[in-house]
Scaffold this motif. Sequence first.
Motif, PDB file in Angstrom:
ATOM      1  N   THR A   1       0.667  -1.303   0.239  1.00  0.00           N
ATOM      2  CA  THR A   1      -0.051   0.360   0.158  1.00  0.00           C
ATOM      3  C   THR A   1       0.980   0.914  -0.063  1.00  0.00           C
ATOM      4  O   THR A   1       0.437   2.337  -0.009  1.00  0.00           O
ATOM      5  CB  THR A   1      -0.918   0.140   0.918  1.00  0.00           C
ATOM      6  OG1 THR A   1      -0.228  -0.330   2.110  1.00  0.00           O
ATOM      7  CG2 THR A   1      -1.865  -0.478   1.025  1.00  0.00           C
TER       8      THR A   1
ATOM      9  N   GLU B   1      -7.243   1.793  -0.590  1.00  0.00           N
ATOM     10  CA  GLU B   1      -7.476   0.737   0.455  1.00  0.00           C
ATOM     11  C   GLU B   1      -6.397  -0.195   1.396  1.00  0.00           C
ATOM     12  O   GLU B   1      -6.197  -0.840   0.694  1.00  0.00           O
ATOM     13  CB  GLU B   1      -8.305  -0.363   0.421  1.00  0.00           C
ATOM     14  CG  GLU B   1      -9.961   0.273  -0.093  1.00  0.00           C
ATOM     15  CD  GLU B   1     -10.903  -0.314   0.323  1.00  0.00           C
ATOM     16  OE1 GLU B   1     -11.031  -1.791   1.167  1.00  0.00           O
ATOM     17  OE2 GLU B   1     -11.249  -1.308  -1.139  1.00  0.00           O
TER      18      GLU B   1
ATOM     19  N   LYS C   1      -4.192  -1.799   3.854  1.00  0.00           N
ATOM     20  CA  LYS C   1      -4.295  -2.568   4.785  1.00  0.00           C
ATOM     21  C   LYS C   1      -4.473  -2.255   6.304  1.00  0.00           C
ATOM     22  O   LYS C   1      -3.772  -1.877   6.678  1.00  0.00           O
ATOM     23  CB  LYS C   1      -2.762  -3.674   4.701  1.00  0.00           C
ATOM     24  CG  LYS C   1      -2.361  -3.779   3.403  1.00  0.00           C
ATOM     25  CD  LYS C   1      -0.869  -4.371   4.050  1.00  0.00           C
ATOM     26  CE  LYS C   1      -0.361  -5.284   2.226  1.00  0.00           C
ATOM     27  NZ  LYS C   1       1.408  -5.099   1.744  1.00  0.00           N
TER      28      LYS C   1
ATOM     29  N   SER D   1      -6.806  -4.260   4.912  1.00  0.00           N
ATOM     30  CA  SER D   1      -7.833  -4.708   4.470  1.00  0.00           C
ATOM     31  C   SER D   1      -6.921  -5.090   3.552  1.00  0.00           C
ATOM     32  O   SER D   1      -6.235  -5.590   3.151  1.00  0.00           O
ATOM     33  CB  SER D   1      -8.583  -3.761   3.354  1.00  0.00           C
ATOM     34  OG  SER D   1      -9.065  -3.020   1.882  1.00  0.00           O
ATOM     35  N   PRO D   2      -7.863  -6.334   3.059  1.00  0.00           N
ATOM     36  CA  PRO D   2      -7.421  -7.502   1.397  1.00  0.00           C
ATOM     37  C   PRO D   2      -7.262  -6.543   0.723  1.00  0.00           C
ATOM     38  O   PRO D   2      -7.329  -7.488  -0.467  1.00  0.00           O
ATOM     39  CB  PRO D   2      -8.071  -8.846   1.928  1.00  0.00           C
ATOM     40  CG  PRO D   2      -9.467  -8.223   2.002  1.00  0.00           C
ATOM     41  CD  PRO D   2      -9.078  -7.295   3.189  1.00  0.00           C
ATOM     42  N   ALA D   3      -7.847  -6.582   0.222  1.00  0.00           N
ATOM     43  CA  ALA D   3      -7.899  -5.457  -1.539  1.00  0.00           C
ATOM     44  C   ALA D   3      -6.557  -5.136  -2.216  1.00  0.00           C
ATOM     45  O   ALA D   3      -6.989  -5.521  -3.686  1.00  0.00           O
ATOM     46  CB  ALA D   3      -8.711  -4.335  -0.872  1.00  0.00           C
TER      47      ALA D   3
ATOM     48  N   ASN E   1      -1.012  -5.602  10.567  1.00  0.00           N
ATOM     49  CA  ASN E   1      -1.790  -5.305   9.645  1.00  0.00           C
ATOM     50  C   ASN E   1      -1.961  -6.260   8.513  1.00  0.00           C
ATOM     51  O   ASN E   1      -2.453  -6.551   7.427  1.00  0.00           O
ATOM     52  CB  ASN E   1      -1.123  -4.236   9.629  1.00  0.00           C
ATOM     53  CG  ASN E   1      -2.407  -3.498  10.030  1.00  0.00           C
ATOM     54  OD1 ASN E   1      -2.837  -3.720  10.762  1.00  0.00           O
ATOM     55  ND2 ASN E   1      -1.885  -1.555   9.816  1.00  0.00           N
TER      56      ASN E   1
ATOM     57  N   ARG F   1      -2.665 -10.217   8.693  1.00  0.00           N
ATOM     58  CA  ARG F   1      -4.249  -9.621   8.311  1.00  0.00           C
ATOM     59  C   ARG F   1      -5.094  -9.457   7.097  1.00  0.00           C
ATOM     60  O   ARG F   1      -5.780  -9.833   6.641  1.00  0.00           O
ATOM     61  CB  ARG F   1      -5.069  -8.612   9.197  1.00  0.00           C
ATOM     62  CG  ARG F   1      -4.927  -8.878  11.368  1.00  0.00           C
ATOM     63  CD  ARG F   1      -4.708  -8.013  12.186  1.00  0.00           C
ATOM     64  NE  ARG F   1      -5.865  -7.585  11.437  1.00  0.00           N
ATOM     65  CZ  ARG F   1      -7.172  -6.162  12.067  1.00  0.00           C
ATOM     66  NH1 ARG F   1      -5.838  -5.519  12.955  1.00  0.00           N
ATOM     67  NH2 ARG F   1      -8.322  -5.980  12.032  1.00  0.00           N
ATOM     68  N   ALA F   2      -4.370  -8.430   6.752  1.00  0.00           N
ATOM     69  CA  ALA F   2      -4.823  -8.642   4.953  1.00  0.00           C
ATOM     70  C   ALA F   2      -4.579  -9.974   4.153  1.00  0.00           C
ATOM     71  O   ALA F   2      -5.224 -10.349   3.594  1.00  0.00           O
ATOM     72  CB  ALA F   2      -3.981  -7.195   4.338  1.00  0.00           C
TER      73      ALA F   2
ATOM     74  N   ALA G   1      -6.709 -12.214   5.521  1.00  0.00           N
ATOM     75  CA  ALA G   1      -8.552 -12.203   4.757  1.00  0.00           C
ATOM     76  C   ALA G   1      -8.491 -12.289   2.937  1.00  0.00           C
ATOM     77  O   ALA G   1     -10.003 -12.633   3.188  1.00  0.00           O
ATOM     78  CB  ALA G   1      -8.592 -10.965   5.563  1.00  0.00           C
ATOM     79  N   ALA G   2      -7.551 -12.008   2.159  1.00  0.00           N
ATOM     80  CA  ALA G   2      -7.458 -12.627   0.758  1.00  0.00           C
ATOM     81  C   ALA G   2      -7.352 -14.075   0.414  1.00  0.00           C
ATOM     82  O   ALA G   2      -7.644 -14.650  -0.698  1.00  0.00           O
ATOM     83  CB  ALA G   2      -6.222 -11.903   0.200  1.00  0.00           C
TER      84      ALA G   2
END
Length: 233
Positions: free
Chosen positions: A121, A150, A152, A154-156, A180, A183-184, A187-188
């Motif tokens: 990111t 977005e 981390k 966030s998995p975006a 972070n 977790r990202a 989550a993906a």
Amino acid sequence: MGRLAAVVVDVDGTLVDSERDGHRVAFNAAFEEAGLGDRWDIPTYGKLLHIAGGAKRLAFWFEKAGVPAGDARRLAERLHARKTEIMRDLIEAGKVQARPGVHRLLDELDAAGVPMHVATTGTRAWVEPLLDRVFGPRFQTVVTGTEVPELKPSPAVYLEVLRRTGCPADRTVAVEDSQNGVRAAVAAGLCCVAAQNDYTQDDDLSGAALVAGGFEDPALVAWFRRRIPPPQG
């Protein structure tokens, strides 16, 4: 997980020790240029890293000092733009280098024909020059915060890498350094290996399949060697 189909790596704090001796230095130089008395020492910056995104980090800092939210955001955006320029200068001067053991792992993945991608990111304005200078053309796909704003956890950004590459999530591993980031990746739907650094050694990395002290950690080396296909040819 069986043999790896692909590896997706983070940049800041993972591939390179860029936080303490790169970004922090650039932020402090931007403060000084702007005539501000703010300075981030090593421990202070470590605490601020829990706020993802440099501009958000700056805005938080200024608001905490009593600057109204709107003014803090505008000041943060201006300083962050200059900080990015300074970061590029540091990269060009060779001040930001790969973490010990990174090139060895990348060499082994390359020899085995495992595709390597980047999910960060950080902004492309400094990420691209850094990857070019330190690693050359190793990475097939690079997705940054410029394309996926977005941040981390966030998995975006990981989902975008998977979308672009078509990599099977169940045979793709992410390499991260922070809570972070882990977790990202998880989550993906990715398995994640964490290579801690000085700033993230106290992070909760329990979602990772392996938590290692760095890329030279024998546990990390062995983990990848069990899953890398034999060298091609």
